[in-house]
Motif scaffolding. Structure first.
Motif, PDB file in Angstrom:
ATOM      1  N   THR A   1       0.862  -1.181   0.000  1.00  0.00           N
ATOM      2  CA  THR A   1       0.000   0.000   0.000  1.00  0.00           C
ATOM      3  C   THR A   1       0.898   1.231   0.000  1.00  0.00           C
ATOM      4  N   GLY A   2       0.305   2.386  -0.334  1.00  0.00           N
ATOM      5  CA  GLY A   2       1.117   3.600  -0.358  1.00  0.00           C
ATOM      6  C   GLY A   2       1.051   4.304  -1.684  1.00  0.00           C
ATOM      7  N   SER A   3       2.169   4.883  -2.114  1.00  0.00           N
ATOM      8  CA  SER A   3       2.163   5.711  -3.322  1.00  0.00           C
ATOM      9  C   SER A   3       1.907   4.876  -4.574  1.00  0.00           C
ATOM     10  N   VAL A   4       1.263   5.519  -5.528  1.00  0.00           N
ATOM     11  CA  VAL A   4       0.981   4.870  -6.809  1.00  0.00           C
ATOM     12  C   VAL A   4       2.279   4.448  -7.487  1.00  0.00           C
ATOM     13  N   TRP A   5       3.299   5.300  -7.427  1.00  0.00           N
ATOM     14  CA  TRP A   5       4.562   5.025  -8.105  1.00  0.00           C
ATOM     15  C   TRP A   5       5.249   3.793  -7.527  1.00  0.00           C
ATOM     16  N   GLU A   6       5.266   3.661  -6.201  1.00  0.00           N
ATOM     17  CA  GLU A   6       5.886   2.502  -5.569  1.00  0.00           C
ATOM     18  C   GLU A   6       5.171   1.213  -5.973  1.00  0.00           C
ATOM     19  N   GLN A   7       3.850   1.275  -6.043  1.00  0.00           N
ATOM     20  CA  GLN A   7       3.091   0.090  -6.472  1.00  0.00           C
ATOM     21  C   GLN A   7       3.393  -0.257  -7.927  1.00  0.00           C
ATOM     22  N   MET A   8       3.465   0.764  -8.775  1.00  0.00           N
ATOM     23  CA  MET A   8       3.792   0.512 -10.182  1.00  0.00           C
ATOM     24  C   MET A   8       5.155  -0.161 -10.315  1.00  0.00           C
ATOM     25  N   LYS A   9       6.144   0.354  -9.584  1.00  0.00           N
ATOM     26  CA  LYS A   9       7.495  -0.208  -9.663  1.00  0.00           C
ATOM     27  C   LYS A   9       7.509  -1.682  -9.275  1.00  0.00           C
ATOM     28  N   GLY A  10       6.663  -2.031  -8.309  1.00  0.00           N
ATOM     29  CA  GLY A  10       6.633  -3.409  -7.842  1.00  0.00           C
ATOM     30  C   GLY A  10       6.135  -4.406  -8.863  1.00  0.00           C
ATOM     31  N   THR A  11       5.441  -3.917  -9.897  1.00  0.00           N
ATOM     32  CA  THR A  11       4.889  -4.832 -10.911  1.00  0.00           C
ATOM     33  C   THR A  11       5.781  -4.984 -12.136  1.00  0.00           C
ATOM     34  N   LEU A  12       6.776  -4.114 -12.317  1.00  0.00           N
ATOM     35  CA  LEU A  12       7.472  -4.017 -13.607  1.00  0.00           C
ATOM     36  C   LEU A  12       8.111  -5.315 -14.065  1.00  0.00           C
ATOM     37  N   MET A  13       8.831  -6.006 -13.168  1.00  0.00           N
ATOM     38  CA  MET A  13       9.500  -7.236 -13.582  1.00  0.00           C
ATOM     39  C   MET A  13       8.494  -8.314 -13.984  1.00  0.00           C
ATOM     40  N   THR A  14       7.354  -8.363 -13.287  1.00  0.00           N
ATOM     41  CA  THR A  14       6.301  -9.322 -13.641  1.00  0.00           C
ATOM     42  C   THR A  14       5.774  -9.044 -15.043  1.00  0.00           C
ATOM     43  N   LEU A  15       5.551  -7.768 -15.349  1.00  0.00           N
ATOM     44  CA  LEU A  15       4.977  -7.410 -16.649  1.00  0.00           C
ATOM     45  C   LEU A  15       5.975  -7.627 -17.778  1.00  0.00           C
ATOM     46  N   ILE A  16       7.251  -7.356 -17.529  1.00  0.00           N
ATOM     47  CA  ILE A  16       8.282  -7.602 -18.550  1.00  0.00           C
ATOM     48  C   ILE A  16       8.410  -9.099 -18.814  1.00  0.00           C
ATOM     49  N   TRP A  17       8.326  -9.904 -17.753  1.00  0.00           N
ATOM     50  CA  TRP A  17       8.455 -11.354 -17.870  1.00  0.00           C
ATOM     51  C   TRP A  17       7.467 -11.926 -18.882  1.00  0.00           C
ATOM     52  N   VAL A  18       6.219 -11.446 -18.869  1.00  0.00           N
ATOM     53  CA  VAL A  18       5.220 -12.034 -19.768  1.00  0.00           C
ATOM     54  C   VAL A  18       5.398 -11.573 -21.214  1.00  0.00           C
ATOM     55  N   PHE A  19       6.230 -10.540 -21.452  1.00  0.00           N
ATOM     56  CA  PHE A  19       6.470 -10.092 -22.827  1.00  0.00           C
ATOM     57  C   PHE A  19       7.730 -10.695 -23.431  1.00  0.00           C
ATOM     58  N   ILE A  20       8.486 -11.471 -22.651  1.00  0.00           N
ATOM     59  CA  ILE A  20       9.693 -12.090 -23.206  1.00  0.00           C
ATOM     60  C   ILE A  20       9.294 -13.038 -24.329  1.00  0.00           C
ATOM     61  N   GLY A  21       9.886 -12.879 -25.483  1.00  0.00           N
ATOM     62  CA  GLY A  21       9.526 -13.633 -26.676  1.00  0.00           C
ATOM     63  C   GLY A  21       8.978 -12.745 -27.775  1.00  0.00           C
ATOM     64  N   VAL A  22       8.643 -11.481 -27.416  1.00  0.00           N
ATOM     65  CA  VAL A  22       8.087 -10.571 -28.410  1.00  0.00           C
ATOM     66  C   VAL A  22       9.095 -10.282 -29.524  1.00  0.00           C
ATOM     67  N   GLU A  23      10.389 -10.459 -29.228  1.00  0.00           N
ATOM     68  CA  GLU A  23      11.429 -10.214 -30.237  1.00  0.00           C
ATOM     69  C   GLU A  23      11.428 -11.272 -31.333  1.00  0.00           C
TER      70      GLU A  23
END
Length: 472
Positions: free
Chosen positions: A198-220
């Motif tokens: 819980t807390g700032s929107v930015w801190e929550q966004m940062k916490g998701t980044l690696m998860t979201l990048i993981w699901v796009f691996i293979g787009v290349e």
């Protein structure tokens, strides 16, 4: 002259979507909900979606302008920054590929745990032993020249897509606006957010980044297939359409559950998360359906991803950026040495998962951190090539692509990036062997880069030793 016979735009779109949708999407609801409420999660998707779009546009441009570079993203790094650039890109990609297999292993054993309690959780000793057996069976199969036939991939795609479509339909039917809007921005700590950030929107966004990048691996992979398309323009269109479809699917899968269960319930779910969510919403049969589909699709994907690391080192070795041993093939066309080395490393890493609480998250975070090096070099070469040809619009796209990858390294994954840098200690020994083999002297620029990366790896070891970086 463009080839009239080849893969159609529709077929290319299917290939792109299939290659990206792996185990990551089956675990995404728990990982995203732990880090962010629905509002910050949606903003994170917009941020990552924009960054990946810039990468896709860069790959499209380079594929169109440099059709002579057919070794994928490694050759772009080599063309832009020499043998060391190609080695860093290839080494990072190779590392990411087999770390992805570790994530596959933990997710597969968690799924089997639904039917066989001895494997429950996916990271106890029986799970790891069976995963190691799986790893070596697939390694031996690939070493015997087994290749991924298109009909096998088609079966895997069906077992991926059908459960996901049914999941989305059931989530829409079960969706409740009141649950979805409860603490939409994640500012309030209460029973509805227990076990979450819980807390700032930015801190929550940062916490998701690696998860979201993981699901796009293979787009290349789309840019690699461009030379097989009917026309280059169709390949570029397929890349964009495939990316949009993936983004839409990922957003629906990860956001709709916020309207069916509380954040605390989503975050507390076991892996595979989609099975846990569906079982809570519709009963046991929902979890069984997700797990059966996941088991079959994971085994098929794991076969392809066993070939990928070996294929990577083979391509880089062919470009003389790795020792010849890594690219040497047996009588059946399989790079035995590379397969065996990769198999041993996977075995060691699987045993290490006994000592981390969240094995799947740890594995995919390192996988995503490693791929950032390869993606960063694509953006940098897009900038370099575009500047040389005074294509300033394309230069801007490359700048945004590189900036996004660098931002993710610093903002979300700096601990994982530092851990990945440790792998370059043996990596640069291998590169030195390659230089010696090719009678090529390292340039001053190469030596400077090596020193800087090694300094980061030493820093990483120090931070692990004093507890600043928690492994796992």
């Amino acid at each position: 002259m463009e080839n009239k016979k080849g893969i159609s735009r529709t077929e290319l779109i299917a290939l792109i979507v299939s290659s990206c949708i792996g185990t990551g999407i089956f675990g995404i609801t728990t990982n995203v909900s732990m880090a962010a409420a629905p509002g910050p999660a949606l903003l994170a998707w917009l941020f990552v979606g924009f960054g990946i779009l810039m990468l896709v546009l860069s790959l499209n441009n380079l594929s169109n302008k440099r059709p002579d570079l057919e070794a994928g993203i490694f050759s772009y790094a080599g063309a832009g920054f020499g043998p060391l650039g190609e080695f860093i890109s290839g080494w990072s990609y190779w590392l990411s590929a087999w770390l992805g297999n570790i994530a596959f292993a933990t997710m597969l054993m968690s799924s089997l745990g639904t039917f066989l309690p001895i494997f429950k959780g996916g990271q106890n000793l029986p799970s790891i032993i069976v995963a190691i057996i799986f790893c070596w069976l697939l390694t031996i199969l690939v070493n015997q020249g087994v290749e991924s036939a298109s009909f096998i991939n088609s079966i895997g795609t069906v077992f991926k897509i059908i459960p996901l479509v049914l999941f989305i339909i059931l989530m829409v039917i079960s969706f409740k606006g009141g649950i979805f809007t409860t603490d939409f921005w994640g500012h309030v700590a209460n029973n509805f957010s227990k076990g979450t950030t819980t807390g700032s929107v930015w801190e929550q966004m940062k916490g998701t980044l690696m998860t979201l990048i993981w699901v796009f691996i293979g787009v290349e992979g789309a840019s690699v297939m461009a030379h097989r398309a009917k026309t280059r323009s169709q390949a570029e269109q397929a890349s964009i359409i495939g990316f949009i479809l993936l983004l839409l699917i990922y957003i629906l899968i990860s956001i709709l559950p916020y309207g069916t269960l509380t954040r605390a319930q989503l975050a507390a779910g076991t892996q595979p998360a989609l099975g846990s969510v569906l079982e809570a919403v519709v009963g046991h049969w929902g979890g069984v359906m997700i797990n059966v589909g996941l088991i079959i699709s994971t085994i098929i994907s794991w076969l392809s991803w066993t070939m990928l690391p070996a294929e990577t080192t083979m391509l880089v070795a062919e470009d003389k950026a790795m020792p010849k041993m890594w690219g040497k093939v047996n009588a059946k066309g399989a790079p035995t040495a590379s397969l065996m080395i990769t198999g041993v490393l996977q075995t060691i890493f699987l045993f290490s998962l006994l000592f981390t609480e969240q094995a799947y998250t740890f594995a995919y975070s390192l996988c995503a951190a490693a791929i950032l090096f390869s993606y960063l070099l694509v953006g940098l070469y897009q900038m370099k090539y575009s500047a040389e040809n005074q294509e300033w619009g394309q230069f801007t796209i490359g700048l945004l692509a590189a900036g996004f990858q660098f931002a993710c390294m610093i903002l979300a994954g700096w601990q994982q990036v530092l851990l990945v840098s440790i792998s370059f200690i043996p990596g640069f020994v291998i590169y030195w062997q390659c230089c010696k083999e090719e009678n090529r002297k390292m340039t001053a620029a190469e030596k400077t880069v090596i020193v800087l990366v090694l300094a980061l790896s030493v820093l990483s070891i120090f931070l692990v030793a004093n507890g600043t970086i928690q492994v796992g």
